[in-house]
Scaffold this active site. Structure first.
Site, PDB file in Angstrom:
ATOM      1  CG  HIS A 145      -1.911   1.057   1.310  1.00 29.65           C
ATOM      2  ND1 HIS A 145      -1.931   1.992   2.315  1.00 29.65           N
ATOM      3  CD2 HIS A 145      -2.948   1.354   0.492  1.00 29.65           C
ATOM      4  CE1 HIS A 145      -2.946   2.816   2.134  1.00 29.65           C
ATOM      5  NE2 HIS A 145      -3.574   2.451   1.027  1.00 29.65           N
TER       6      HIS A 145
ATOM      7  CG  HIS B   4      -3.287   9.400   0.265  1.00 25.01           C
ATOM      8  ND1 HIS B   4      -4.090   8.351  -0.120  1.00 25.01           N
ATOM      9  CD2 HIS B   4      -3.899   9.973   1.325  1.00 25.01           C
ATOM     10  CE1 HIS B   4      -5.141   8.293   0.687  1.00 25.01           C
ATOM     11  NE2 HIS B   4      -5.052   9.266   1.554  1.00 25.01           N
TER      12      HIS B   4
END
Length: 343
Positions: free
Chosen positions: A27, A69
């Protein structure tokens, strides 16, 4: 090694998964141990055995994909310390949420390359701040290159799982993602059903339109609350029902769901019995990827915490084992090494 290559390809294609071992998706790289979305985070994830590395994609003013992100970069770069960019601080409404800071769409790629990455969660991950200021913002092309170099070096297929962030917002400001994204996939030869890629989005429309243009596997993201920004008539809770999953299966190969949709928590933060989501999704022909597995107490359910300090590490392995036992096909983890070791 042959088994790992086959299982990675099976998850990342439309072929039903054949292996009992869930795949590990790093991730934003090994983001528990390095600042997220940096080359060192991705390379460490590969060294730890991750099958797939995940870049989140946002756009620059000149229409390039960079890996962050969010499009707001005040918390993940040193932009606030750059006097030449001070006047670009502003407030934008992103998917209905007013957000203050600096935004990638106000910078060219060349300008963003001046900036240096920083740890996003310094209070929870103070050790990661040792790498602050050392690395640049990556492009999607650079992450694909990291995966391909790692594949050649290790003999394992290292896939990529790009997430299109806020595509409706970007389209609304004149930076439509889909055409540029398909062009990037074409350039890298990543449009086929067996390509080592898994394309994610919280919105529905982009995935439906991509389904009509490419054969690469698609994943519908869903969270515990809210719904797709482009579909005000939908909520993720309804999409998680048998009827909702059947509708998703018409355009996607997998769902990527917040852990609480599989193992809900009670008012104390302790896990409750599992829902039927994994089996329901498999019945609909969808693979299931759970997100996100992190080691810090702050992110773990009560029964897996060690002590009370939010930054201390709890029993991540025990939490992962619960999901592996439920039959998930893959997990997103900030600590891919732990996810691989537990598997």
């Amino acid at each position: 090694m042959i088994r790992l290559i086959l299982t990675a390809a099976l998850l990342l294609s439309g072929t039903p998964a054949m292996s009992a071992s869930p795949q590990v998706i790093a991730h934003r790289g090994a983001s528990g141990e390095r600042p997220e979305h940096t080359a060192s985070a991705y390379r460490l994830a590969v060294e730890q055995g991750a099958d797939v590395i995940e870049p989140d994609l946002v756009m620059t003013r000149d229409g390039q994909f960079v890996v962050r992100h969010e499009n707001e970069i005040g918390g993940t770069t040193d932009v606030a310390d750059r006097p030449e960019f001070a006047a670009r601080k502003t407030t934008r409404t992103i998917d209905g949420v007013p957000t203050a800071g600096w935004f990638t769409e106000d910078f060219t790629l060349a300008e963003l390359k001046i900036l240096r990455a920083r740890e996003r969660l310094p209070l929870l991950r103070p050790a990661n701040t040792a790498w602050d200021g050392q690395e640049t913002i990556l492009t999607f092309d650079e992450v694909v290159a990291i995966a391909r170099e790692a594949t050649a070096r290790t003999g394992r297929v290292i896939g990529v799982a790009p997430e299109l962030k806020h595509p409706s917002y970007f389209a609304g400001i004149g930076l439509p993602m889909e055409e540029a994204f398909v062009a990037a996939l074409d350039r890298h030869g990543l449009t086929d059903a067996d390509a080592p890629i898994l394309i994610q989005c919280f919105e529905v429309g982009p995935l439906q339109r991509l389904k009509a243009r490419i054969d690469a596997p698609l994943l519908q993201l869903m969270s515990l609350s809210g719904g797709p920004a482009d579909r005000p008539d939908l909520i993720y809770a309804a999409m998680s029902t048998a009827e909702g999953l059947s509708a998703i299966a018409a355009y996607a190969d997998a769902i990527g769901v917040e852990t609480g949709l599989i193992l809900p928590g009670d008012a104390t933060g302790r896990s409750m019995p599992a829902t039927s989501l994994v089996s329901d999704a498999h019945t609909a022909g969808l693979k299931v990827v759970a997100w996100t597995f992190r080691a810090e107490n702050f992110f773990l359910p009560l029964e897996h915490r060690h002590g009370d300090a939010p930054a201390d590490h709890g029993d991540l392995s025990g939490y992962l084992k619960a999901f592996y036992a439920l039959g998930v096909d893959a997990v997103f983890s900030d600590f891919p090494g732990a996810a691989v070791a537990t598997r």
